[in-house]
Design an enzyme around this catalytic site. Structure first.
Site, PDB file in Angstrom:
ATOM      1  N   ASN A   1      61.471  38.332  34.532  1.00 56.95           N
ATOM      2  CA  ASN A   1      61.135  38.510  35.940  1.00 56.95           C
ATOM      3  C   ASN A   1      60.577  37.202  36.513  1.00 56.95           C
ATOM      4  O   ASN A   1      59.415  36.866  36.293  1.00 56.95           O
ATOM      5  CB  ASN A   1      60.121  39.653  36.081  1.00 56.95           C
ATOM      6  CG  ASN A   1      59.802  40.001  37.517  1.00 56.95           C
ATOM      7  OD1 ASN A   1      59.903  39.168  38.412  1.00 56.95           O
ATOM      8  ND2 ASN A   1      59.398  41.237  37.724  1.00 56.95           N
TER       9      ASN A   1
ATOM     10  N   ASN B   1      59.687  36.531  39.456  1.00 54.00           N
ATOM     11  CA  ASN B   1      58.555  36.774  40.357  1.00 54.00           C
ATOM     12  C   ASN B   1      57.227  36.736  39.599  1.00 54.00           C
ATOM     13  O   ASN B   1      56.237  36.207  40.091  1.00 54.00           O
ATOM     14  CB  ASN B   1      58.703  38.133  41.054  1.00 54.00           C
ATOM     15  CG  ASN B   1      59.815  38.139  42.068  1.00 54.00           C
ATOM     16  OD1 ASN B   1      59.935  37.223  42.880  1.00 54.00           O
ATOM     17  ND2 ASN B   1      60.662  39.150  42.012  1.00 54.00           N
TER      18      ASN B   1
ATOM     19  N   ASP C   1      52.675  42.865  30.017  1.00 54.69           N
ATOM     20  CA  ASP C   1      53.240  44.189  30.184  1.00 54.69           C
ATOM     21  C   ASP C   1      52.307  44.929  31.134  1.00 54.69           C
ATOM     22  O   ASP C   1      51.085  44.744  31.079  1.00 54.69           O
ATOM     23  CB  ASP C   1      53.375  44.941  28.866  1.00 54.69           C
ATOM     24  CG  ASP C   1      54.410  46.051  28.999  1.00 54.69           C
ATOM     25  OD1 ASP C   1      55.613  45.721  28.983  1.00 54.69           O
ATOM     26  OD2 ASP C   1      54.027  47.219  29.161  1.00 54.69           O
ATOM     27  N   THR C   2      52.896  45.727  32.013  1.00 59.82           N
ATOM     28  CA  THR C   2      52.117  46.406  33.041  1.00 59.82           C
ATOM     29  C   THR C   2      52.406  47.893  33.049  1.00 59.82           C
ATOM     30  O   THR C   2      53.556  48.305  32.940  1.00 59.82           O
ATOM     31  CB  THR C   2      52.430  45.797  34.430  1.00 59.82           C
ATOM     32  OG1 THR C   2      52.046  44.423  34.428  1.00 59.82           O
ATOM     33  CG2 THR C   2      51.684  46.524  35.542  1.00 59.82           C
TER      34      THR C   2
ATOM     35  N   TYR D   1      56.378  47.745  42.790  1.00 60.84           N
ATOM     36  CA  TYR D   1      55.687  48.819  43.517  1.00 60.84           C
ATOM     37  C   TYR D   1      54.779  48.289  44.639  1.00 60.84           C
ATOM     38  O   TYR D   1      54.140  49.078  45.331  1.00 60.84           O
ATOM     39  CB  TYR D   1      54.852  49.657  42.551  1.00 60.84           C
ATOM     40  CG  TYR D   1      55.669  50.387  41.515  1.00 60.84           C
ATOM     41  CD1 TYR D   1      56.325  51.577  41.839  1.00 60.84           C
ATOM     42  CD2 TYR D   1      55.792  49.899  40.220  1.00 60.84           C
ATOM     43  CE1 TYR D   1      57.078  52.252  40.892  1.00 60.84           C
ATOM     44  CE2 TYR D   1      56.545  50.571  39.269  1.00 60.84           C
ATOM     45  CZ  TYR D   1      57.184  51.746  39.604  1.00 60.84           C
ATOM     46  OH  TYR D   1      57.932  52.418  38.661  1.00 60.84           O
TER      47      TYR D   1
ATOM     48  N   HIS E   1      45.785  43.031  39.330  1.00 62.64           N
ATOM     49  CA  HIS E   1      45.616  43.415  37.933  1.00 62.64           C
ATOM     50  C   HIS E   1      46.016  42.274  37.019  1.00 62.64           C
ATOM     51  O   HIS E   1      45.346  41.970  36.032  1.00 62.64           O
ATOM     52  CB  HIS E   1      46.453  44.667  37.624  1.00 62.64           C
ATOM     53  CG  HIS E   1      47.839  44.592  38.193  1.00 62.64           C
ATOM     54  ND1 HIS E   1      48.931  44.202  37.450  1.00 62.64           N
ATOM     55  CD2 HIS E   1      48.304  44.791  39.459  1.00 62.64           C
ATOM     56  CE1 HIS E   1      50.006  44.190  38.231  1.00 62.64           C
ATOM     57  NE2 HIS E   1      49.650  44.543  39.456  1.00 62.64           N
ATOM     58  N   ARG E   2      47.114  41.604  37.365  1.00 61.06           N
ATOM     59  CA  ARG E   2      47.576  40.458  36.582  1.00 61.06           C
ATOM     60  C   ARG E   2      46.568  39.321  36.692  1.00 61.06           C
ATOM     61  O   ARG E   2      46.263  38.647  35.708  1.00 61.06           O
ATOM     62  CB  ARG E   2      48.968  40.015  37.055  1.00 61.06           C
ATOM     63  CG  ARG E   2      49.610  38.978  36.165  1.00 61.06           C
ATOM     64  CD  ARG E   2      51.100  38.784  36.467  1.00 61.06           C
ATOM     65  NE  ARG E   2      51.844  39.975  36.077  1.00 61.06           N
ATOM     66  CZ  ARG E   2      52.351  40.875  36.929  1.00 61.06           C
ATOM     67  NH1 ARG E   2      52.221  40.702  38.233  1.00 61.06           N
ATOM     68  NH2 ARG E   2      53.001  41.917  36.488  1.00 61.06           N
TER      69      ARG E   2
END
Length: 192
Positions: free
Chosen positions: A11, A13, A66-67, A143, A167-168
């Protein structure tokens, strides 16, 4: 002289968001590597295994992430399967699942795993918010258009600001503090 680190993700992004977070303090290169994912309810376990796999393939200091996206009213769904749910039913499907649901609270949790020749370290961060009734904003990805923090969705927040509150960002902040100050190899998890 800034340190260099490789972000391994398919990804682009995410790689841009990570590079924006460090703002040049750590030079971030991007390698797109398809990594098989371990099935687990714990994103920390998944991130650790992704880091192990990536390091075994590219042999240089790296981070992976990882999320999980957990919606309280849906008993934590989609959790660590957020990418799969996004690619199958998308935001529209999630909004349909939330039709008529009063409790719209949700959270993102990201685990960042760092790997080098010494072992693997894992750091995590969580952000609380709510699912809105439609989509708002043109920025971000995933999201972001349906997840509101305060008065704005993550898609309405400029990348620089998102890179400071997400969160990241929280996981990256914990990692960055450790990475910039790491002196004690005795704290390393060397279980490969």
């Amino acid at each position: 002289m800034s340190q260099t680190l490789t972000m391994v993700t398919s990804n682009a992004n995410k790689a841009r968001e990570v590079a924006a977070f460090f703002g040049g303090a750590i030079e971030v290169s991007h390698v797109a590597l398809e990594i098989p994912e371990l099935r687990s309810e714990d994103v920390r376990v998944i991130a650790r295994e992704k880091a192990r796999y990536a390091y075994d393939h590219i042999h240089r200091p790296l981070i992976v992430d990882d999320t999980a996206f957990s919606i309280n009213a849906l008993k934590g769904f989609p959790g660590p399967y957020a990418a799969y749910v996004l690619s199958t039913i998308g935001n529209t499907g999630v909004l349909r699942l939330m039709d008529g649901v009063q409790d719209r609270t949700a959270r993102f949790t990201t685990a960042i795993a760092f790997s080098d020749e010494s072992g693997i370290e894992v750091f995590s961060g969580t952000i609380e918010g709510r699912i809105i009734h439609g989509t708002r904003g043109t920025g971000g990805f995933g999201y972001d258009p349906i997840f509101e923090v305060g008065e704005k969705t993550l898609a309405e927040i400029p990348l620089e600001e998102k890179s400071a509150i997400s969160h990241r960002a929280k996981a990256l902040s914990a990692f960055s503090t450790w990475f910039m100050n790491r002196q004690d190899p005795g704290l390393r998890d060397t279980n490969r």
